[in-house]
Design an enzyme around this catalytic site. Structure first.
Site, mmCIF file in Angstrom:
data_model
loop_
_atom_site.group_PDB
_atom_site.id
_atom_site.type_symbol
_atom_site.label_atom_id
_atom_site.label_comp_id
_atom_site.label_asym_id
_atom_site.label_seq_id
_atom_site.Cartn_x
_atom_site.Cartn_y
_atom_site.Cartn_z
ATOM 1 N N ARG A 17 1.435 -7.978 -2.352
ATOM 2 C CA ARG A 17 1.620 -7.126 -1.168
ATOM 3 C C ARG A 17 3.081 -7.141 -0.716
ATOM 4 N NH1 ARG A 17 -1.562 -7.443 4.709
ATOM 5 N NH2 ARG A 17 -0.192 -6.004 5.797
ATOM 6 N N ASN A 34 -8.810 -2.998 0.709
ATOM 7 C CA ASN A 34 -7.892 -1.869 0.870
ATOM 8 C C ASN A 34 -7.253 -1.482 -0.459
ATOM 9 O OD1 ASN A 34 -7.957 -1.050 3.576
ATOM 10 N ND2 ASN A 34 -6.772 -2.821 4.230
ATOM 11 N N CYS A 55 -14.020 -0.053 7.396
ATOM 12 C CA CYS A 55 -12.698 -0.337 7.945
ATOM 13 C C CYS A 55 -12.866 -0.683 9.418
ATOM 14 C CB CYS A 55 -11.813 0.896 7.784
ATOM 15 S SG CYS A 55 -10.128 0.660 8.368
ATOM 16 N N HIS A 78 -7.815 5.193 7.099
ATOM 17 C CA HIS A 78 -6.435 5.091 7.600
ATOM 18 C C HIS A 78 -5.803 6.469 7.794
ATOM 19 C CE1 HIS A 78 -5.846 0.604 6.272
ATOM 20 N NE2 HIS A 78 -6.894 0.817 7.044
ATOM 21 N N TYR A 126 -2.198 4.337 11.974
ATOM 22 C CA TYR A 126 -1.515 4.635 10.712
ATOM 23 C C TYR A 126 -0.853 6.010 10.703
ATOM 24 C CZ TYR A 126 -3.547 0.447 8.679
ATOM 25 O OH TYR A 126 -3.867 -0.862 8.414
#
Length: 442
Positions: free
Chosen positions: A96, A150, A172, A202, A256
Protein backbone atom coordinates in the site's frame (compact mmCIF):
# COMPACT_ATOMS: atom_id res chain seq x y z
CA UNK A 1 -32.26 -26.57 18.18
CA UNK A 2 -30.46 -25.51 15.01
CA UNK A 3 -26.72 -25.92 14.84
CA UNK A 4 -24.74 -22.73 15.20
CA UNK A 5 -23.15 -20.90 12.31
CA UNK A 6 -19.67 -21.43 10.97
CA UNK A 7 -18.04 -18.20 9.82
CA UNK A 8 -14.63 -18.01 8.15
CA UNK A 9 -12.66 -14.75 8.05
CA UNK A 10 -9.85 -14.67 5.47
CA UNK A 11 -7.31 -12.11 6.58
CA UNK A 12 -8.10 -13.03 10.17
CA UNK A 13 -4.86 -11.52 11.47
CA UNK A 14 -6.12 -8.05 10.56
CA UNK A 15 -6.13 -5.32 13.19
CA UNK A 16 -9.89 -5.01 12.47
CA UNK A 17 -10.70 -8.53 13.67
CA UNK A 18 -11.47 -7.55 17.31
CA UNK A 19 -14.20 -5.25 16.01
CA UNK A 20 -15.74 -8.13 14.06
CA UNK A 21 -15.53 -10.41 17.10
CA UNK A 22 -17.18 -7.73 19.25
CA UNK A 23 -19.97 -7.51 16.67
CA UNK A 24 -20.61 -11.26 16.82
CA UNK A 25 -20.56 -11.21 20.63
CA UNK A 26 -23.09 -8.35 20.80
CA UNK A 27 -25.43 -10.10 18.35
CA UNK A 28 -25.06 -13.65 19.64
CA UNK A 29 -28.78 -14.01 20.46
CA UNK A 30 -29.82 -13.24 16.88
CA UNK A 31 -26.70 -14.59 15.15
CA UNK A 32 -25.55 -17.79 16.90
CA UNK A 33 -21.97 -18.10 15.65
CA UNK A 34 -20.67 -21.46 16.88
CA UNK A 35 -17.33 -21.48 15.06
CA UNK A 36 -15.23 -18.54 13.91
CA UNK A 37 -12.23 -19.55 11.82
CA UNK A 38 -9.54 -16.90 11.41
CA UNK A 39 -7.36 -17.63 8.37
CA UNK A 40 -4.14 -15.94 7.32
CA UNK A 41 -0.94 -16.53 5.36
CA UNK A 42 2.49 -17.47 6.80
CA UNK A 43 3.67 -13.82 6.66
CA UNK A 44 0.70 -12.91 8.87
CA UNK A 45 1.02 -15.78 11.33
CA UNK A 46 2.39 -13.71 14.20
CA UNK A 47 -0.44 -11.17 13.91
CA UNK A 48 -2.97 -14.00 13.55
CA UNK A 49 -1.79 -15.56 16.81
CA UNK A 50 -1.87 -12.23 18.66
CA UNK A 51 -5.30 -11.18 17.42
CA UNK A 52 -6.68 -14.72 17.67
CA UNK A 53 -5.62 -15.04 21.30
CA UNK A 54 -7.31 -11.71 22.04
CA UNK A 55 -10.46 -12.97 20.26
CA UNK A 56 -10.48 -16.04 22.51
CA UNK A 57 -10.17 -13.84 25.62
CA UNK A 58 -13.03 -11.65 24.33
CA UNK A 59 -15.49 -14.53 23.86
CA UNK A 60 -14.47 -16.06 27.20
CA UNK A 61 -15.03 -12.77 29.04
CA UNK A 62 -18.39 -12.31 27.28
CA UNK A 63 -19.45 -15.85 28.17
CA UNK A 64 -20.59 -16.77 24.66
CA UNK A 65 -19.88 -20.26 23.27
CA UNK A 66 -18.03 -19.21 20.10
CA UNK A 67 -15.12 -21.51 19.27
CA UNK A 68 -12.24 -19.53 17.76
CA UNK A 69 -9.96 -21.46 15.38
CA UNK A 70 -6.69 -20.08 13.99
CA UNK A 71 -5.19 -21.57 10.83
CA UNK A 72 -3.00 -20.98 7.80
CA UNK A 73 -4.93 -23.71 5.94
CA UNK A 74 -7.68 -21.92 4.05
CA UNK A 75 -9.23 -25.06 2.58
CA UNK A 76 -9.48 -26.74 5.98
CA UNK A 77 -11.23 -23.66 7.35
CA UNK A 78 -13.70 -23.31 4.47
CA UNK A 79 -15.20 -26.81 4.71
CA UNK A 80 -18.98 -26.45 5.29
CA UNK A 81 -18.82 -22.73 6.17
CA UNK A 82 -22.06 -20.72 6.23
CA UNK A 83 -20.47 -17.31 5.66
CA UNK A 84 -17.00 -16.33 4.43
CA UNK A 85 -15.74 -12.80 5.02
CA UNK A 86 -12.66 -11.49 3.23
CA UNK A 87 -10.50 -8.67 4.60
CA UNK A 88 -7.02 -9.41 3.28
CA UNK A 89 -4.28 -7.23 1.81
CA UNK A 90 -2.02 -8.77 -0.85
CA UNK A 91 1.49 -7.44 -0.25
CA UNK A 92 0.50 -6.13 3.19
CA UNK A 93 0.91 -2.46 4.12
CA UNK A 94 4.31 -2.25 2.40
CA UNK A 95 2.53 -2.67 -0.94
CA UNK A 96 0.00 0.00 0.00
CA UNK A 97 2.84 2.40 0.79
CA UNK A 98 4.20 1.87 -2.74
CA UNK A 99 0.70 2.43 -4.17
CA UNK A 100 0.67 5.79 -2.42
CA UNK A 101 4.25 6.98 -2.98
CA UNK A 102 4.94 6.02 -6.60
CA UNK A 103 2.07 8.05 -8.17
CA UNK A 104 3.05 11.09 -6.07
CA UNK A 105 6.43 11.13 -7.86
CA UNK A 106 4.50 11.87 -11.06
CA UNK A 107 2.23 14.49 -9.51
CA UNK A 108 -0.72 12.09 -9.32
CA UNK A 109 -2.93 11.21 -6.32
CA UNK A 110 -1.52 8.21 -4.46
CA UNK A 111 -4.39 6.51 -2.65
CA UNK A 112 -5.38 3.01 -1.60
CA UNK A 113 -8.55 2.62 -3.68
CA UNK A 114 -8.53 5.52 -6.16
CA UNK A 115 -6.34 6.27 -9.17
CA UNK A 116 -3.20 4.20 -9.82
CA UNK A 117 -3.15 2.84 -6.25
CA UNK A 118 -6.67 1.49 -6.57
CA UNK A 119 -5.81 -0.09 -9.92
CA UNK A 120 -2.79 -1.90 -8.51
CA UNK A 121 -4.55 -3.04 -5.37
CA UNK A 122 -7.15 -4.55 -7.67
CA UNK A 123 -4.53 -6.18 -9.92
CA UNK A 124 -2.94 -7.85 -6.87
CA UNK A 125 -6.19 -8.81 -5.16
CA UNK A 126 -8.50 -10.09 -7.90
CA UNK A 127 -6.52 -13.25 -8.85
CA UNK A 128 -6.37 -14.21 -5.15
CA UNK A 129 -10.08 -13.69 -4.51
CA UNK A 130 -10.95 -15.69 -7.63
CA UNK A 131 -8.89 -18.60 -6.23
CA UNK A 132 -10.77 -18.25 -2.93
CA UNK A 133 -14.03 -18.30 -4.92
CA UNK A 134 -13.02 -21.64 -6.48
CA UNK A 135 -12.33 -23.07 -3.02
CA UNK A 136 -15.74 -21.85 -1.80
CA UNK A 137 -17.45 -23.41 -4.83
CA UNK A 138 -15.85 -26.75 -3.96
CA UNK A 139 -15.86 -26.76 -0.14
CA UNK A 140 -18.86 -24.67 0.96
CA UNK A 141 -21.00 -24.04 -2.15
CA UNK A 142 -23.95 -22.75 -0.10
CA UNK A 143 -21.90 -20.15 1.77
CA UNK A 144 -22.29 -16.40 1.32
CA UNK A 145 -19.10 -14.54 0.44
CA UNK A 146 -19.04 -11.12 2.12
CA UNK A 147 -16.13 -9.14 0.68
CA UNK A 148 -14.60 -6.26 2.60
CA UNK A 149 -11.29 -6.31 0.74
CA UNK A 150 -10.57 -3.07 -1.09
CA UNK A 151 -11.12 -1.91 -3.75
CA UNK A 152 -14.44 -3.54 -2.82
CA UNK A 153 -16.33 -2.41 -5.94
CA UNK A 154 -13.71 -3.67 -8.38
CA UNK A 155 -13.29 -6.92 -6.42
CA UNK A 156 -17.06 -7.51 -6.37
CA UNK A 157 -17.16 -6.70 -10.10
CA UNK A 158 -14.54 -9.38 -10.76
CA UNK A 159 -16.35 -11.97 -8.60
CA UNK A 160 -19.65 -11.33 -10.39
CA UNK A 161 -18.13 -11.53 -13.87
CA UNK A 162 -15.27 -14.03 -13.55
CA UNK A 163 -16.32 -16.52 -10.84
CA UNK A 164 -19.19 -19.00 -10.66
CA UNK A 165 -20.35 -17.75 -7.26
CA UNK A 166 -23.80 -16.19 -7.06
CA UNK A 167 -23.90 -15.61 -3.29
CA UNK A 168 -21.56 -12.62 -3.29
CA UNK A 169 -21.97 -9.30 -1.49
CA UNK A 170 -19.45 -6.46 -1.32
CA UNK A 171 -19.43 -4.31 1.78
CA UNK A 172 -18.03 -0.96 2.83
CA UNK A 173 -18.28 1.24 5.92
CA UNK A 174 -18.56 4.51 3.93
CA UNK A 175 -22.40 4.58 3.74
CA UNK A 176 -22.73 3.97 7.50
CA UNK A 177 -20.15 6.72 8.04
CA UNK A 178 -22.18 9.13 5.89
CA UNK A 179 -25.35 8.27 7.80
CA UNK A 180 -23.57 8.87 11.13
CA UNK A 181 -22.14 12.14 9.79
CA UNK A 182 -25.59 13.32 8.69
CA UNK A 183 -27.06 12.51 12.12
CA UNK A 184 -24.23 14.42 13.81
CA UNK A 185 -24.64 17.44 11.49
CA UNK A 186 -28.39 17.52 12.20
CA UNK A 187 -27.83 16.75 15.90
CA UNK A 188 -30.32 13.87 15.84
CA UNK A 189 -30.28 10.17 16.70
CA UNK A 190 -28.95 8.11 13.78
CA UNK A 191 -31.97 5.78 13.87
CA UNK A 192 -34.12 8.68 12.64
CA UNK A 193 -31.99 9.14 9.50
CA UNK A 194 -32.30 7.28 6.20
CA UNK A 195 -30.14 7.96 3.13
CA UNK A 196 -30.99 6.88 -0.42
CA UNK A 197 -27.59 5.58 -1.55
CA UNK A 198 -26.67 4.87 -5.16
CA UNK A 199 -23.45 4.73 -7.15
CA UNK A 200 -20.31 2.62 -6.83
CA UNK A 201 -18.02 1.69 -3.97
CA UNK A 202 -16.12 4.81 -2.82
CA UNK A 203 -18.14 6.59 -5.50
CA UNK A 204 -21.52 6.46 -3.77
CA UNK A 205 -23.89 9.40 -3.46
CA UNK A 206 -26.81 10.14 -1.18
CA UNK A 207 -29.54 10.97 -3.68
CA UNK A 208 -31.85 11.99 -0.85
CA UNK A 209 -31.81 12.13 2.95
CA UNK A 210 -34.80 11.60 5.20
CA UNK A 211 -35.37 12.51 8.84
CA UNK A 212 -38.37 10.66 10.26
CA UNK A 213 -39.43 10.01 6.66
CA UNK A 214 -39.28 13.66 5.55
CA UNK A 215 -36.64 14.81 3.04
CA UNK A 216 -33.98 17.07 4.57
CA UNK A 217 -31.52 16.94 1.67
CA UNK A 218 -31.24 20.72 1.31
CA UNK A 219 -30.60 21.11 5.03
CA UNK A 220 -27.85 18.46 4.91
CA UNK A 221 -26.22 20.03 1.85
CA UNK A 222 -26.25 23.37 3.68
CA UNK A 223 -24.64 21.72 6.73
CA UNK A 224 -21.93 20.06 4.60
CA UNK A 225 -20.80 23.51 3.46
CA UNK A 226 -19.78 24.19 7.07
CA UNK A 227 -16.16 23.04 7.68
CA UNK A 228 -17.10 21.54 11.05
CA UNK A 229 -19.25 18.97 9.20
CA UNK A 230 -16.43 17.52 7.07
CA UNK A 231 -18.12 14.09 6.91
CA UNK A 232 -14.93 12.32 5.94
CA UNK A 233 -12.96 9.30 7.11
CA UNK A 234 -9.77 8.99 9.16
CA UNK A 235 -7.84 8.24 5.96
CA UNK A 236 -9.11 11.21 3.90
CA UNK A 237 -8.27 14.88 4.39
CA UNK A 238 -11.38 16.93 5.16
CA UNK A 239 -10.66 19.64 2.58
CA UNK A 240 -13.51 22.18 2.68
CA UNK A 241 -16.21 22.03 0.02
CA UNK A 242 -17.40 25.11 -1.84
CA UNK A 243 -20.97 25.52 -0.51
CA UNK A 244 -22.28 26.73 -3.88
CA UNK A 245 -20.81 23.66 -5.59
CA UNK A 246 -22.59 21.31 -3.17
CA UNK A 247 -25.87 23.11 -3.83
CA UNK A 248 -25.34 22.79 -7.58
CA UNK A 249 -24.40 19.11 -7.25
CA UNK A 250 -27.65 18.60 -5.32
CA UNK A 251 -26.68 15.18 -3.91
CA UNK A 252 -24.61 14.13 -0.88
CA UNK A 253 -21.03 13.23 -1.88
CA UNK A 254 -18.89 10.77 0.07
CA UNK A 255 -15.43 11.58 1.42
CA UNK A 256 -13.69 9.97 -1.55
CA UNK A 257 -15.31 12.39 -3.98
CA UNK A 258 -12.81 14.98 -2.80
CA UNK A 259 -10.21 13.19 -4.92
CA UNK A 260 -12.26 13.99 -8.04
CA UNK A 261 -13.82 17.37 -7.22
CA UNK A 262 -10.87 18.75 -5.20
CA UNK A 263 -7.95 16.97 -6.90
CA UNK A 264 -5.52 19.90 -6.60
CA UNK A 265 -6.08 20.40 -2.86
CA UNK A 266 -5.98 16.67 -2.12
CA UNK A 267 -2.76 16.20 -4.08
CA UNK A 268 -1.16 19.14 -2.24
CA UNK A 269 -2.21 17.60 1.09
CA UNK A 270 -0.78 14.19 0.12
CA UNK A 271 2.52 15.67 -1.05
CA UNK A 272 2.87 17.62 2.18
CA UNK A 273 1.93 14.62 4.33
CA UNK A 274 4.41 12.40 2.48
CA UNK A 275 7.19 14.79 3.54
CA UNK A 276 6.04 15.03 7.18
CA UNK A 277 4.02 12.32 8.95
CA UNK A 278 4.18 9.97 5.94
CA UNK A 279 1.57 8.56 3.58
CA UNK A 280 -1.57 6.98 5.03
CA UNK A 281 -0.04 3.48 4.81
CA UNK A 282 3.00 4.65 6.75
CA UNK A 283 0.77 6.24 9.42
CA UNK A 284 -1.29 3.04 9.61
CA UNK A 285 1.86 0.94 10.04
CA UNK A 286 2.63 2.95 13.19
CA UNK A 287 -0.98 2.69 14.42
CA UNK A 288 -0.97 -1.07 13.82
CA UNK A 289 2.29 -1.51 15.71
CA UNK A 290 0.71 0.24 18.69
CA UNK A 291 -2.50 -1.82 18.35
CA UNK A 292 -0.73 -5.16 18.25
CA UNK A 293 1.28 -4.22 21.35
CA UNK A 294 -2.07 -3.58 23.08
CA UNK A 295 -3.53 -6.83 21.72
CA UNK A 296 -0.64 -8.79 23.29
CA UNK A 297 -1.68 -7.69 26.80
CA UNK A 298 -3.06 -10.85 28.47
CA UNK A 299 -5.36 -8.68 30.60
CA UNK A 300 -7.05 -7.12 27.56
CA UNK A 301 -10.34 -8.89 26.82
CA UNK A 302 -12.30 -6.20 24.96
CA UNK A 303 -11.83 -4.26 21.74
CA UNK A 304 -9.49 -1.37 22.66
CA UNK A 305 -10.76 2.16 21.88
CA UNK A 306 -7.48 2.91 20.07
CA UNK A 307 -8.73 0.74 17.17
CA UNK A 308 -10.89 3.65 16.06
CA UNK A 309 -7.72 5.49 14.95
CA UNK A 310 -7.27 2.77 12.32
CA UNK A 311 -10.03 4.21 10.12
CA UNK A 312 -12.45 1.29 9.97
CA UNK A 313 -15.23 2.81 12.05
CA UNK A 314 -18.56 0.92 11.83
CA UNK A 315 -16.86 -1.98 10.02
CA UNK A 316 -18.35 -4.63 12.31
CA UNK A 317 -21.77 -2.97 12.24
CA UNK A 318 -21.83 -3.19 8.45
CA UNK A 319 -20.58 -6.80 8.36
CA UNK A 320 -22.61 -8.20 11.26
CA UNK A 321 -25.82 -6.42 10.28
CA UNK A 322 -25.52 -7.84 6.77
CA UNK A 323 -24.86 -11.41 7.91
CA UNK A 324 -27.66 -11.23 10.49
CA UNK A 325 -30.12 -9.86 7.93
CA UNK A 326 -29.42 -12.71 5.50
CA UNK A 327 -29.49 -15.35 8.24
CA UNK A 328 -32.70 -13.99 9.80
CA UNK A 329 -34.38 -12.96 6.51
CA UNK A 330 -34.94 -9.50 8.00
CA UNK A 331 -36.05 -7.60 4.88
CA UNK A 332 -34.38 -4.45 6.19
CA UNK A 333 -32.63 -1.93 3.95
CA UNK A 334 -28.83 -1.79 3.72
CA UNK A 335 -26.45 -0.29 1.16
CA UNK A 336 -24.24 -3.03 -0.32
CA UNK A 337 -22.30 -3.86 -3.48
CA UNK A 338 -24.27 -6.28 -5.62
CA UNK A 339 -25.16 -7.02 -9.23
CA UNK A 340 -26.95 -4.06 -10.80
CA UNK A 341 -29.73 -5.84 -12.72
CA UNK A 342 -31.22 -2.51 -13.79
CA UNK A 343 -31.20 -0.79 -10.38
CA UNK A 344 -29.11 2.08 -11.84
CA UNK A 345 -30.15 2.67 -15.43
CA UNK A 346 -26.87 4.05 -16.74
CA UNK A 347 -24.64 1.19 -15.48
CA UNK A 348 -24.36 -2.24 -17.20
CA UNK A 349 -26.75 -4.83 -15.75
CA UNK A 350 -23.97 -7.34 -15.02
CA UNK A 351 -21.81 -4.84 -13.11
CA UNK A 352 -21.40 -4.27 -9.39
CA UNK A 353 -23.12 -1.19 -7.98
CA UNK A 354 -23.42 0.15 -4.43
CA UNK A 355 -27.08 0.75 -3.77
CA UNK A 356 -29.72 0.36 -1.06
CA UNK A 357 -31.04 -3.20 -1.02
CA UNK A 358 -33.72 -5.14 0.82
CA UNK A 359 -31.77 -7.86 2.63
CA UNK A 360 -33.33 -11.33 2.51
CA UNK A 361 -32.28 -14.93 3.08
CA UNK A 362 -31.75 -15.18 -0.68
CA UNK A 363 -29.52 -12.12 -0.64
CA UNK A 364 -29.77 -8.43 -1.48
CA UNK A 365 -32.64 -7.15 -3.65
CA UNK A 366 -31.54 -3.78 -5.12
CA UNK A 367 -33.99 -0.89 -4.89
CA UNK A 368 -34.15 0.69 -8.34
CA UNK A 369 -33.27 4.39 -8.55
CA UNK A 370 -33.53 4.81 -12.33
CA UNK A 371 -30.93 7.12 -13.81
CA UNK A 372 -28.41 9.00 -11.73
CA UNK A 373 -28.61 12.80 -11.85
CA UNK A 374 -26.71 14.26 -14.81
CA UNK A 375 -24.44 16.11 -12.35
CA UNK A 376 -22.77 12.84 -11.29
CA UNK A 377 -23.77 10.31 -13.95
CA UNK A 378 -20.75 10.83 -16.20
CA UNK A 379 -18.20 10.46 -13.40
CA UNK A 380 -19.85 7.28 -12.12
CA UNK A 381 -19.93 5.81 -15.64
CA UNK A 382 -16.27 6.70 -16.16
CA UNK A 383 -15.25 4.99 -12.92
CA UNK A 384 -17.36 1.95 -13.80
CA UNK A 385 -15.60 1.72 -17.18
CA UNK A 386 -12.29 1.93 -15.33
CA UNK A 387 -13.34 -0.86 -12.92
CA UNK A 388 -14.47 -3.16 -15.73
CA UNK A 389 -11.25 -2.69 -17.71
CA UNK A 390 -9.14 -3.03 -14.53
CA UNK A 391 -10.86 -6.31 -13.61
CA UNK A 392 -10.19 -7.63 -17.12
CA UNK A 393 -6.51 -6.63 -16.80
CA UNK A 394 -6.26 -8.40 -13.44
CA UNK A 395 -7.67 -11.62 -14.89
CA UNK A 396 -5.79 -11.61 -18.21
CA UNK A 397 -2.48 -10.04 -17.19
CA UNK A 398 -2.61 -8.07 -20.42
CA UNK A 399 -0.30 -5.03 -20.42
CA UNK A 400 -2.32 -2.94 -22.87
CA UNK A 401 -5.54 -3.54 -20.93
CA UNK A 402 -3.78 -2.39 -17.74
CA UNK A 403 -2.48 0.71 -19.56
CA UNK A 404 -6.00 1.44 -20.81
CA UNK A 405 -7.38 1.16 -17.27
CA UNK A 406 -4.67 3.46 -15.92
CA UNK A 407 -5.19 6.07 -18.65
CA UNK A 408 -8.99 6.26 -18.51
CA UNK A 409 -8.93 6.82 -14.76
CA UNK A 410 -9.84 10.50 -14.29
CA UNK A 411 -7.06 11.05 -11.73
CA UNK A 412 -4.34 10.24 -14.32
CA UNK A 413 -3.51 13.25 -16.54
CA UNK A 414 -2.10 11.62 -19.70
CA UNK A 415 -1.34 8.36 -21.46
CA UNK A 416 2.40 9.05 -21.15
CA UNK A 417 2.22 9.58 -17.39
CA UNK A 418 -0.05 6.52 -17.18
CA UNK A 419 2.59 4.38 -18.91
CA UNK A 420 5.38 5.70 -16.68
CA UNK A 421 3.42 4.97 -13.50
CA UNK A 422 2.25 1.59 -14.82
CA UNK A 423 5.78 0.46 -15.67
CA UNK A 424 7.23 1.52 -12.33
CA UNK A 425 4.39 0.00 -10.32
CA UNK A 426 4.47 -3.28 -12.27
CA UNK A 427 8.14 -3.61 -11.38
CA UNK A 428 7.57 -2.57 -7.74
CA UNK A 429 4.80 -5.15 -7.27
CA UNK A 430 6.29 -7.86 -9.50
CA UNK A 431 6.16 -10.51 -6.74
CA UNK A 432 2.37 -10.18 -6.52
CA UNK A 433 1.57 -9.91 -10.25
CA UNK A 434 2.53 -13.27 -11.78
CA UNK A 435 -0.24 -12.93 -14.39
CA UNK A 436 1.77 -10.14 -16.06
CA UNK A 437 5.30 -11.48 -15.69
CA UNK A 438 4.99 -15.22 -16.25
CA UNK A 439 3.55 -14.41 -19.65
CA UNK A 440 6.37 -11.99 -20.51
CA UNK A 441 9.04 -14.47 -19.46
CA UNK A 442 7.38 -17.50 -21.04
Amino acid sequence: MTKGLKIVTIGGGSSYTPELVEGFIKRYDELPVRELWLVDIPEGEEKLNIVGTLAKRMVEKAGVPIDIHLTLDRRKALKDADFVTTQFRVGLLQARAKDERIPLKYGVIGQETNGPGGLFKGLRTIPVILEIAKDIEELCPNAWLVNFTNPAGMVTEALLRYSNLKKVVGLCNVPIGIKMGVAKALDVDVDRVEVQFAGLNHMVFGLDVFLDGVSVKEQVIEAMGDPKNAMTMKNISGAEWEPDFLKALNVIPCGYHRYYFKTKEMLEHELEASQTEGTRAEVVQKVEKELFELYKDPNLAIKPPQLEKRGGAYYSDAACNLISSIYNDKHDIQPVNTINNGAIASIPDDSAVEVNCVMTKTGPKPIAVGDLPVSVRGLVQQIKSFERVAAEAAVTGDYQTALLAMTINPLVPSDTVAKQILDEMLEAHKAYLPQFFNKIEA
